[in-house]
Write a protein that holds these residues in place. Sequence first.
Motif, mmCIF file in Angstrom:
data_model
loop_
_atom_site.group_PDB
_atom_site.id
_atom_site.type_symbol
_atom_site.label_atom_id
_atom_site.label_comp_id
_atom_site.label_asym_id
_atom_site.label_seq_id
_atom_site.Cartn_x
_atom_site.Cartn_y
_atom_site.Cartn_z
ATOM 1 N N SER A 70 0.821 -1.222 0.000
ATOM 2 C CA SER A 70 0.000 0.000 0.000
ATOM 3 C C SER A 70 0.849 1.264 0.000
ATOM 4 N N SER A 75 -4.677 1.112 -1.627
ATOM 5 C CA SER A 75 -4.797 0.065 -0.610
ATOM 6 C C SER A 75 -5.642 -1.113 -1.078
ATOM 7 N N ALA A 78 -3.598 -3.159 -3.344
ATOM 8 C CA ALA A 78 -2.487 -3.760 -2.614
ATOM 9 C C ALA A 78 -2.934 -4.993 -1.835
#
Length: 283
Positions: A70, A75, A78
């Motif tokens: 991230s 995020s 990720a």
Amino acid sequence: MKTRQIERTRLVPHTVDGITEMVLDKELIEVPAPPRDWDQLVRTGVTVGAVVLVTASLAWTTTSIGDLLSAVTVSAIAYTAAVAFDASWIMCMAVEWLLRYDPERANTARRAGRWALAVSMGAVFAHGYLMADTWVIGAVGAVVSGLAKGGWWMAMRVHARPLDPRTQQWVAKRRAAVDGQLALIPIRRELQRGQALVEAEQRALGAAADPGSADPDQSGQSADDPDADPQPSASGPMTIKDAVRTALDSGIREPDRVLAYVRKVADANARADTVSRYIRLAG
């Protein structure tokens, strides 16, 4: 001795107003209870424990590697990508289990799973080392995946049923025979589609070369004259089958006319049912 109750159903005669019918009668009887299968309970416990370990490892690895990735991407992306690290060796273990009676192919899945586990543990170690600036936390976090794989490997060993060499060879031969039959299914389907395309192309080319436009001057022929119909030429002795195919290729479709042509060029005593059968096969 421990006992347990079971319900038993049987047909018994029952009479009402002098009329007897067979009806179902239910009763509870006591039978000896089987001893507790501790081996099966332990086996189930090992399997449940392995599933818990793998689930915990997947959650831990996803969280750790997702937090690491991230830093360079969104995020959501990720953490989605982080799932692949543990999911890869988990999938390899599932393939290894499915191929447990095919050692050669199972070894490939086993080696791939080890490499995937090493990559996953390395990524978790990198996260712990970079975030906490100490190798101890990274090493402890990486061990989680190793423990999960070890637990699942032990569960697989518990459920495994090893085969002796001769039985293994028998299984391999039977599997090869069945796999060959399964492989031929799409091959035959592909060949049939190809043959259908070839036949369609041949019919299209045959229609384009139809001699319907041969001689535009048809004024001297009568529509009722049977001699006006084109007749295939006979070249040498012919079998009934060859004569039927020649007639069909020449545009003769009526069974009576095909039969007449067969009797003319092949066999004067040809039977109508034989000619009809060859027509169906040719069609």
